[in-house]
Design an enzyme around this catalytic site. Sequence first.
Site, mmCIF file in Angstrom:
data_model
loop_
_atom_site.group_PDB
_atom_site.id
_atom_site.type_symbol
_atom_site.label_atom_id
_atom_site.label_comp_id
_atom_site.label_asym_id
_atom_site.label_seq_id
_atom_site.Cartn_x
_atom_site.Cartn_y
_atom_site.Cartn_z
ATOM 1 N N ASP A 98 -7.151 2.180 -5.236
ATOM 2 C CA ASP A 98 -8.331 1.357 -4.408
ATOM 3 C C ASP A 98 -7.545 0.828 -2.998
ATOM 4 O O ASP A 98 -6.734 -0.265 -3.044
ATOM 5 C CB ASP A 98 -8.556 0.023 -5.064
ATOM 6 C CG ASP A 98 -9.769 -0.585 -4.389
ATOM 7 O OD1 ASP A 98 -10.228 -0.418 -3.336
ATOM 8 O OD2 ASP A 98 -10.572 -1.283 -5.043
ATOM 9 N N GLN A 139 -7.861 1.293 -10.044
ATOM 10 C CA GLN A 139 -7.167 -0.041 -9.352
ATOM 11 C C GLN A 139 -5.911 0.631 -8.417
ATOM 12 O O GLN A 139 -5.797 0.108 -7.377
ATOM 13 C CB GLN A 139 -6.837 -0.928 -10.255
ATOM 14 C CG GLN A 139 -7.948 -1.678 -10.809
ATOM 15 C CD GLN A 139 -7.686 -2.746 -11.985
ATOM 16 O OE1 GLN A 139 -6.387 -2.873 -12.116
ATOM 17 N NE2 GLN A 139 -8.585 -3.527 -12.044
ATOM 18 N N TYR A 156 -18.712 -6.230 -6.496
ATOM 19 C CA TYR A 156 -19.201 -6.805 -5.204
ATOM 20 C C TYR A 156 -20.070 -7.890 -5.247
ATOM 21 O O TYR A 156 -20.632 -8.122 -6.395
ATOM 22 C CB TYR A 156 -19.601 -5.710 -4.283
ATOM 23 C CG TYR A 156 -18.780 -4.627 -4.005
ATOM 24 C CD1 TYR A 156 -17.666 -4.905 -2.973
ATOM 25 C CD2 TYR A 156 -18.550 -3.340 -4.547
ATOM 26 C CE1 TYR A 156 -16.967 -3.831 -2.449
ATOM 27 C CE2 TYR A 156 -17.687 -2.449 -4.191
ATOM 28 C CZ TYR A 156 -16.836 -2.587 -2.993
ATOM 29 O OH TYR A 156 -16.051 -1.584 -2.770
ATOM 30 N N SER A 211 -8.525 -2.977 -1.811
ATOM 31 C CA SER A 211 -7.828 -3.958 -2.346
ATOM 32 C C SER A 211 -6.416 -4.029 -1.848
ATOM 33 O O SER A 211 -6.048 -5.208 -1.565
ATOM 34 C CB SER A 211 -7.738 -3.776 -3.937
ATOM 35 O OG SER A 211 -9.051 -4.009 -4.604
ATOM 36 N N ARG A 240 -14.812 0.813 -8.429
ATOM 37 C CA ARG A 240 -14.261 -0.281 -8.992
ATOM 38 C C ARG A 240 -14.335 -0.098 -10.352
ATOM 39 O O ARG A 240 -14.765 -0.750 -10.962
ATOM 40 C CB ARG A 240 -14.999 -1.742 -8.205
ATOM 41 C CG ARG A 240 -14.671 -1.992 -6.874
ATOM 42 C CD ARG A 240 -13.274 -2.261 -6.638
ATOM 43 N NE ARG A 240 -13.069 -2.630 -5.235
ATOM 44 C CZ ARG A 240 -13.415 -3.728 -4.565
ATOM 45 N NH1 ARG A 240 -13.636 -4.745 -5.427
ATOM 46 N NH2 ARG A 240 -13.347 -3.790 -3.417
#
Length: 377
Positions: A130, A127, A228, A133, A122
């Site tokens: 990911d 991003q 998290y 996500s 993360r």
Amino acid sequence: MKLAIPKERPDGETRVAASPETVKKFVGLGVDVVIETGAGDAAALPDTVFTEAGAKIGASLEETLKDADLVFKVRGPSDEELGLMKQGAVLAATLNPYDNKDRLKTYADKGITTFAMELMPRITRAQSMDILSSQSNLAGYKAVVNAAAHYSRAFPMMMTAAGTIAAARCFVMGVGVAGLQAIATARRLGAVVSATDVRSATKEQVESLGASFVMVESEESGDAAGGYAKEMSEDYQRRQAELVASHIKKQDVVITTALIPGRPAPRLLTEEMVKTMKPGSIIVDLAAERGGNCELTEPGQIVRKHGVTIIGELNLAGQLATDASALYAKNLFNFIAPHLDKESGQLTIDWEDETVTGTALTREGRVIHPSFTEGGN
């Protein structure tokens, strides 16, 4: 270099690890893309859209995987697929290593280099790679849509000549990517939304979406590495349960999203809490795949208990297969493209790259990820 995209075979898996957009980009980089016939059918992506983008269609699984240097999948490979992959091939997929640790040795023994995309660190740079996500975002949206479909009342407040209909009250438990999208979607549908999370930093995000934030007053932090949430103390869990129990009685829809990587889903809703909910209420449990946040969730099923409908469907992102495939495929492209030599079209992996070290499970006949080597978690 040959990139192979097999058809996903597990029951209920509708996604495919390619899109016309990513195929076109790979072909532009000098990569031969072979997609198994029918691989995109369940995602409304027929073979023709891939051939128009420059891909070749493999008539069989064997033809698709033969001599492939790189293999993209949504789910981990079956024994048959693994048997058809050549030694030294690179595989990128959702490999679920925490639940399939023995499988890692099989990959290593086969000489496959494997990347578990769900382990993507993360960090800001990652991003766009990911998959958790991108897929959770769609799952959060679909959770609210499914709740609305099963709810016997309207979501928004309605003022009619025959009387006023009160807005539905929606409570989102867990404010990660899925939770935030659930909040936004429920708000767009006109519900009165509240949310809770053990991470105090999420309060501002919740309120920015027009929802109210509900949280236990405590100095204990729920923030863990990588953004998290961590497992909280027994005292915090007890106080949180008391808070939820009092709040949930007034809710019409509850959406739970709490997951901790590699562990069973934390239990947030007990049977006693469900009993206090209004008849006709809805629970959507997005943690069903890891046992569920609700004690009464039956993974893969929609059940009615104590007058409450509990939706434990798996793979909600797969119910939006076209968009889910497009986002997943783009995640894979963004991960691999920086390691493609633009002159030769060959894969030259930078083993110092944080996105590589964070996701690589096996290489050159060995399990290399620190979490799964001897002494790992």
